[in-house]
Design a protein around this motif. Structure first.
Motif, PDB file in Angstrom:
ATOM      1  N   ALA A 132      11.343   1.124   4.531  1.00 44.48           N
ATOM      2  CA  ALA A 132      12.293  -0.872   5.437  1.00 44.48           C
ATOM      3  C   ALA A 132      10.822  -0.559   7.593  1.00 44.48           C
ATOM      4  N   GLY A 133      10.275   0.083   7.551  1.00 44.28           N
ATOM      5  CA  GLY A 133      10.052   0.405   9.015  1.00 44.28           C
ATOM      6  C   GLY A 133       8.417  -0.144   9.019  1.00 44.28           C
ATOM      7  N   VAL A 134       7.829  -0.384   7.159  1.00 41.99           N
ATOM      8  CA  VAL A 134       6.556  -0.915   7.448  1.00 41.99           C
ATOM      9  C   VAL A 134       6.068  -2.463   8.403  1.00 41.99           C
ATOM     10  N   LEU A 135       8.188  -2.896   7.293  1.00 45.25           N
ATOM     11  CA  LEU A 135       8.538  -4.460   7.823  1.00 45.25           C
ATOM     12  C   LEU A 135       9.072  -5.195   9.197  1.00 45.25           C
ATOM     13  N   LEU A 136      10.119  -3.884   9.480  1.00 47.69           N
ATOM     14  CA  LEU A 136      11.121  -4.589  10.650  1.00 47.69           C
ATOM     15  C   LEU A 136      10.623  -3.600  11.631  1.00 47.69           C
ATOM     16  N   LYS A 137      10.282  -4.320  12.027  1.00 46.25           N
ATOM     17  CA  LYS A 137       9.206  -4.150  13.779  1.00 46.25           C
ATOM     18  C   LYS A 137      10.498  -4.365  15.192  1.00 46.25           C
ATOM     19  N   SER A 138      12.259  -3.867  14.493  1.00 48.44           N
ATOM     20  CA  SER A 138      12.453  -3.911  16.125  1.00 48.44           C
ATOM     21  C   SER A 138      13.987  -3.254  15.821  1.00 48.44           C
ATOM     22  N   TRP A 139      14.879  -3.056  16.427  1.00 47.91           N
ATOM     23  CA  TRP A 139      16.268  -1.906  15.912  1.00 47.91           C
ATOM     24  C   TRP A 139      16.748  -3.220  16.106  1.00 47.91           C
ATOM     25  N   GLN A 140      16.533  -4.375  16.058  1.00 47.56           N
ATOM     26  CA  GLN A 140      17.785  -5.854  15.717  1.00 47.56           C
ATOM     27  C   GLN A 140      17.665  -5.962  14.502  1.00 47.56           C
ATOM     28  N   ASP A 141      15.925  -5.794  14.201  1.00 48.21           N
ATOM     29  CA  ASP A 141      15.876  -6.253  12.592  1.00 48.21           C
ATOM     30  C   ASP A 141      16.318  -5.015  11.763  1.00 48.21           C
ATOM     31  N   HIS A 142      16.365  -4.009  12.103  1.00 48.58           N
ATOM     32  CA  HIS A 142      16.786  -3.063  11.227  1.00 48.58           C
ATOM     33  C   HIS A 142      18.638  -3.151  11.053  1.00 48.58           C
ATOM     34  N   VAL A 143      19.097  -2.983  11.938  1.00 44.56           N
ATOM     35  CA  VAL A 143      20.554  -3.126  12.454  1.00 44.56           C
ATOM     36  C   VAL A 143      21.027  -4.444  10.731  1.00 44.56           C
TER      37      VAL A 143
ATOM     38  N   ARG B 183       0.682  -1.573  -0.083  1.00 44.79           N
ATOM     39  CA  ARG B 183       0.092  -0.180  -0.200  1.00 44.79           C
ATOM     40  C   ARG B 183       0.611   1.242   0.047  1.00 44.79           C
ATOM     41  N   VAL B 184       1.665   1.302   0.747  1.00 42.25           N
ATOM     42  CA  VAL B 184       2.895   2.239   1.087  1.00 42.25           C
ATOM     43  C   VAL B 184       3.551   2.845  -0.721  1.00 42.25           C
ATOM     44  N   LEU B 185       4.290   0.925  -1.128  1.00 41.14           N
ATOM     45  CA  LEU B 185       4.916   1.414  -2.663  1.00 41.14           C
ATOM     46  C   LEU B 185       3.927   1.876  -4.246  1.00 41.14           C
ATOM     47  N   LYS B 186       2.694   1.635  -3.474  1.00 41.23           N
ATOM     48  CA  LYS B 186       2.099   1.983  -4.619  1.00 41.23           C
ATOM     49  C   LYS B 186       0.929   3.664  -4.603  1.00 41.23           C
TER      50      LYS B 186
END
Length: 308
Positions: free
Chosen positions: A291-302, A270-273
């Protein structure tokens, strides 16, 4: 749409979908739900045997939305009971307003405010009973779809406290002594994220189905159903990038770890559209966009953004 089917004719096909922009009675948008053949079979067995269907699977895989899809196709009322850590079995049946009854009794005894015609009502304990999702479903002469969502959030004794209601399809209002039998067997869906084991006595009374994560082809179908007229190059590339991220998460975290889900893919698309397709296609070749739509923790972001 076909007329509501009788008790013995109810059959879920997964083929009846809401029209684009259609809303439910609460004004919420309705979205298509694309079940696979084994899931449809499990639903129909639960309807036929009049047994609850226990659904497990990854968070965000569509367990909760199945009940709404079945109610929509079969044109049946839906009652949803969202379980909390403090939930008790009685909470889904009824509540009793003892405080209001005491207040009314005190006013009546003092001869204040209360009218004479209100006295019989005040003296009747049933006046202060408020029906909850499962209680309302039992009293509906039409079969009702009941969702008991995330049962594993509650105390370990919670499932066993529902055995009488689910097995014999009746309950007793303690404050009045009234027995409430089900007028029509509800179609019960129970979801669990497998956060804790459920008692064997409870499991014996349920049918079980594990909701599989969709195949790449099914993910494309899901995206197209939610976002009609989307460019197919964008759909295909977004799904590929999503699955690559999910595969990386699986390698790092194992099967028990939290990976991106179907619901997050829908939000992400929906964001991409929102942006021009050629711009987004280029972004999908580089660092993971939005990425914030998919990655929900700081560890995942890193972990996953550095590897993008």
């Amino acid at each position: 749409m076909a007329e509501t089917l009788s008790h013995n004719q109810l059959e879920y096909t997964g083929k009846v979908q809401p029209q684009w922009g259609e809303r439910d009675t609460n004004g919420q948008l309705l979205y298509p739900y694309l079940p696979y053949e084994e899931l449809i079979e499990a639903v129909n067995l639960a309807i036929y045997l009049e047994r609850p269907l226990l659904l497990k699977g990854e968070p965000g895989c569509g367990k909760t939305r199945l009940a709404r899809a079945v109610a929509y196709e079969l044109r049946l009322p839906l009652e949803a009971w969202y379980i909390k850590s403090t939930s008790q079995a009685k909470d889904g049946l009824y509540s009793y307003d003892a405080v209001t009854r005491l207040r009314d009794a005190q006013l009546a005894a003092a001869g204040r405010i209360i009218k004479d015609e209100d006295i019989p009502r005040i003296n009747n304990p049933a006046t202060y009973v408020q029906w909850k999702p499962l209680g309302r479903a039992f009293q509906n002469s039409q079969r009702t779809v009941v969702l008991i969502d995330e049962i594993d959030k509650a105390d370990i004794d919670f499932p066993n406290d529902l055995l009488l209601e689910l097995d014999q399809q009746k309950f007793i209002v303690d404050e009045t002594g009234e027995e409430i039998p089900a007028k029509a067997a509800p179609i019960v869906f129970i979801t669990s994220n497998d956060e804790k084991d459920l008692p064997d006595a409870f499991l014996r009374r349920c049918l079980f189905h594990y909701v599989e994560f969709p195949t790449p082809e099914r993910l494309i179908e899901i995206i197209n159903s939610h976002f009609p007229n989307s460019g197919q190059p964008l759909v295909a590339k977004a799904v590929i990038r999503f699955l690559k991220l999910r595969d990386e998460m699986g390698k790092d975290k194992g099967e028990a770890g939290k990976k991106v889900s179907t619901s997050e893919l829908i939000d992400w698309f929906r964001v991409l559209k929102r942006y021009p397709e050629d711009e987004v296609l280029k972004k999908l070749d580089g660092k993971l966009p939005y990425a914030g739509v998919l990655l929900k923790s700081w560890q995942d972001h890193v972990r996953y953004l550095k590897g993008s």
